[in-house]
Design an enzyme around this catalytic site. Structure first.
Site, PDB file in Angstrom:
ATOM      1  N   HIS A 287      37.169  62.252  54.499  1.00  0.00           N
ATOM      2  CA  HIS A 287      36.201  61.460  55.252  1.00  0.00           C
ATOM      3  C   HIS A 287      36.371  59.973  54.889  1.00  0.00           C
ATOM      4  O   HIS A 287      36.038  59.570  53.781  1.00  0.00           O
ATOM      5  CB  HIS A 287      34.813  61.957  54.822  1.00  0.00           C
ATOM      6  CG  HIS A 287      33.679  61.363  55.583  1.00  0.00           C
ATOM      7  ND1 HIS A 287      33.388  61.720  56.883  1.00  0.00           N
ATOM      8  CD2 HIS A 287      32.735  60.460  55.220  1.00  0.00           C
ATOM      9  CE1 HIS A 287      32.308  61.072  57.278  1.00  0.00           C
ATOM     10  NE2 HIS A 287      31.894  60.292  56.293  1.00  0.00           N
TER      11      HIS A 287
ATOM     12  N   SER B  81      31.428  57.582  60.621  1.00  0.00           N
ATOM     13  CA  SER B  81      30.393  58.434  60.035  1.00  0.00           C
ATOM     14  C   SER B  81      29.033  58.196  60.686  1.00  0.00           C
ATOM     15  O   SER B  81      28.932  58.238  61.900  1.00  0.00           O
ATOM     16  CB  SER B  81      30.377  58.180  58.529  1.00  0.00           C
ATOM     17  OG  SER B  81      29.886  59.300  57.866  1.00  0.00           O
TER      18      SER B  81
HETATM   19  C1  GTR Z   1      26.573  62.110  55.127  1.00  0.00           C
HETATM   20  C2  GTR Z   1      25.901  62.684  56.335  1.00  0.00           C
HETATM   21  C3  GTR Z   1      26.815  62.589  57.495  1.00  0.00           C
HETATM   22  C4  GTR Z   1      27.524  61.256  57.608  1.00  0.00           C
HETATM   23  C5  GTR Z   1      27.757  60.557  56.284  1.00  0.00           C
HETATM   24  C6  GTR Z   1      27.957  59.057  56.309  1.00  0.00           C
HETATM   25  O1  GTR Z   1      25.873  62.252  53.982  1.00  0.00           O
HETATM   26  O2  GTR Z   1      25.578  64.002  56.042  1.00  0.00           O
HETATM   27  O3  GTR Z   1      26.115  62.907  58.675  1.00  0.00           O
HETATM   28  O4  GTR Z   1      26.902  60.426  58.492  1.00  0.00           O
HETATM   29  O5  GTR Z   1      26.728  60.748  55.393  1.00  0.00           O
HETATM   30  O6  GTR Z   1      27.435  58.317  57.134  1.00  0.00           O
HETATM   31  O7  GTR Z   1      28.624  58.583  55.403  1.00  0.00           O
END
Ligand code: GTR
Length: 424
Positions: free
Chosen positions: A401, A260
């Site tokens: 995710h 992420s």
């Molecule tokens: C989210 C963000 C993403 C991603 C994520 C993370 O809120 O929009 O770009 O990086 O966080 O790091 O968990």
């Protein structure tokens, strides 16, 4: 009631992204775009040889430095390292554990960061994966010997993080993302640091590493200077500096990995520091592996508004003007060439634009071809859970995710395939 409705409408008006209404989540709505050519210099000349690529490469690094991640305005070296703790019976007696304190000094300012390392006892000089964790080293595994971070951590009552401080309760809280024993069994080491010790993840540049390079009275980086992602990437390079000094680590086989926002970080670390032998991005999305011009899911504007400190200030000029960027993220992936790079997506992680992450791998492929390596053969997204393991690797797995055992199994297999053991 009326008052709340009014307030809600006002919020929608002031923060249109709040409603997520204008998020592109369907291929048919992706705008038309033309990507900047990877193998054409800014002056229009073609790049045909590895020698020319070397020059083009520094041109591209310069673009990412000046207008996306920000350049580091000086040098801060590792001033000292202290092995605070070491044991040779970790992970069911299969691994050595080391906890190393890295200290950086500049003028009268200093910063220290805790590096946690597990090395397989079965290997004399171990290759290793290095990646940041989100909430403290002690969260990756229930190991009572891991030091608790004293740094600021985002609150998470379910992880036992209260008043921005970790507690014993958070030991092993994210162990589902870190299959340490599996990594050790495969003959790799694992090193991790808490990213907030390098720079706390907030829009505040008075803490973390940035102030070490300030001139008098300065409180934030200049428009083209490092945001938080570049600072975190810098920290990974300093961990590398330590690996180089540790005889039990094979510094020719260091794999930088991140998930992420920390996947964006591992990509920039791998691009800026070619000592990393292999680079892995897991669900890195916007500002990571995903093409900015597709504007699918999270966009440049949305990310800059939600996380104004991640990129350099110049990047904000491209909010809603992605087509004006002289580069796009496929060029970031190509900066890894000829080193192996792996991009992992997740089917339900639409926010990170899985197809945009795959297309970056595809459009980076001509860079690999210059070195006679294969990237992605065509624009067809591979089947779910069917990895491609050319010199550029890619998979889209089922699920959300996250970082899963499936992801790690592919990273290990990819490393086995592409990292050749040094001759010494
Ligand atoms: C989210 C963000 C993403 C991603 C994520 C993370 O809120 O929009 O770009 O990086 O966080 O790091 O968990």
């Amino acid at each position: 009631m009326k008052y709340f409705l009014f307030l809600f409408l006002m919020i929608l008006l002031v923060f249109p992204g709040f409603s997520q209404k204008n998020v592109i989540d369907n291929e048919a709505n992706v705008p038309n775009y033309v990507l900047p050519e990877l193998l054409v210099f800014r002056n229009g000349k073609d790049v045909k040889t590895q020698k020319q690529w070397k020059k083009r490469r520094s041109e591209i690094v310069g673009l990412f430095e000046r207008i996306e991640y920000g350049k580091i305005p000086g040098k801060i070296r590792l001033s000292k390292f202290e092995i605070l703790e070491e044991s040779d019976n970790a992970i069911n007696n299969k691994a050595v554990r080391k906890q190393v304190l890295l200290t950086f000094k500049k003028d009268k300012k200093q910063l220290s960061v805790n590096l946690l390392i597990y090395l397989p006892k079965s290997v004399e000089k171990a290759p290793l994966f290095v990646g940041y964790n989100f909430s403290g080293n002690h969260t990756i595994l229930s190991d009572s010997e891991i030091f608790l971070t004293e740094a600021w951590v985002a609150n998470s009552p379910s992880l036992g993080i209260i008043n921005h401080q970790v507690t014993e309760q958070s030991r092993g809280a994210t162990n589902n993302r870190w299959p340490v024993e599996k990594i050790i069994d495969a003959g790799y080491g694992l090193a991790t640091m808490y990213y907030g010790e390098v720079d706390p993840d907030m829009d505040d540049f008075t803490d973390g590493i940035h102030p070490l390079l300030y001139t008098e009275g300065q409180t934030k980086p200049a428009d083209d200077e490092w945001g938080s992602i570049a600072a975190w990437a810098w920290g990974l390079s300093r961990a590398y500096d330590y690996f180089k000094k540790d005889k039990s680590i094979d510094d020719s086989r260091i794999i930088v990995m991140g998930h992420s926002r920390l996947g964006k970080t591992s990509l920039w670390a791998g691009a800026a520091d070619t000592r990393f032998a292999m680079v892995i991005s897991n669900n890195s999305g916007c500002g990571g592996a995903a093409l900015s011009r597709r504007s699918f899911g999270e966009t440049v504007e949305k990310i800059n508004k939600s996380f104004p400190h991640w990129f350099c200030t110049n990047f904000k000029r491209f909010n809603n003007y992605e087509n004006a960027l002289p580069m796009d993220q496929h060029m970031l992936i190509a900066l890894m060439a000829p080193r192996p790079v792996y991009i992992a997506s997740a089917e339900d992680d639409k926010w990170a634009d899985p197809y945009g992450e795959f297309l970056s791998a595809f459009y980076a492929s001509p860079g690999y071809k210059l070195f006679d390596y294969k990237g992605m053969a065509n624009k067809q997204l591979p089947e779910i859970n069917k990895p491609i393991m050319n010199r550029i690797g890619y998979h889209i797995r089922s699920g959300k995710h996250d970082v899963t055992d499936f992801d790690w199994e592919q990273f290990i297999r990819f490393a086995d395939l592409h990292l050749t053991k040094s001759q010494d």
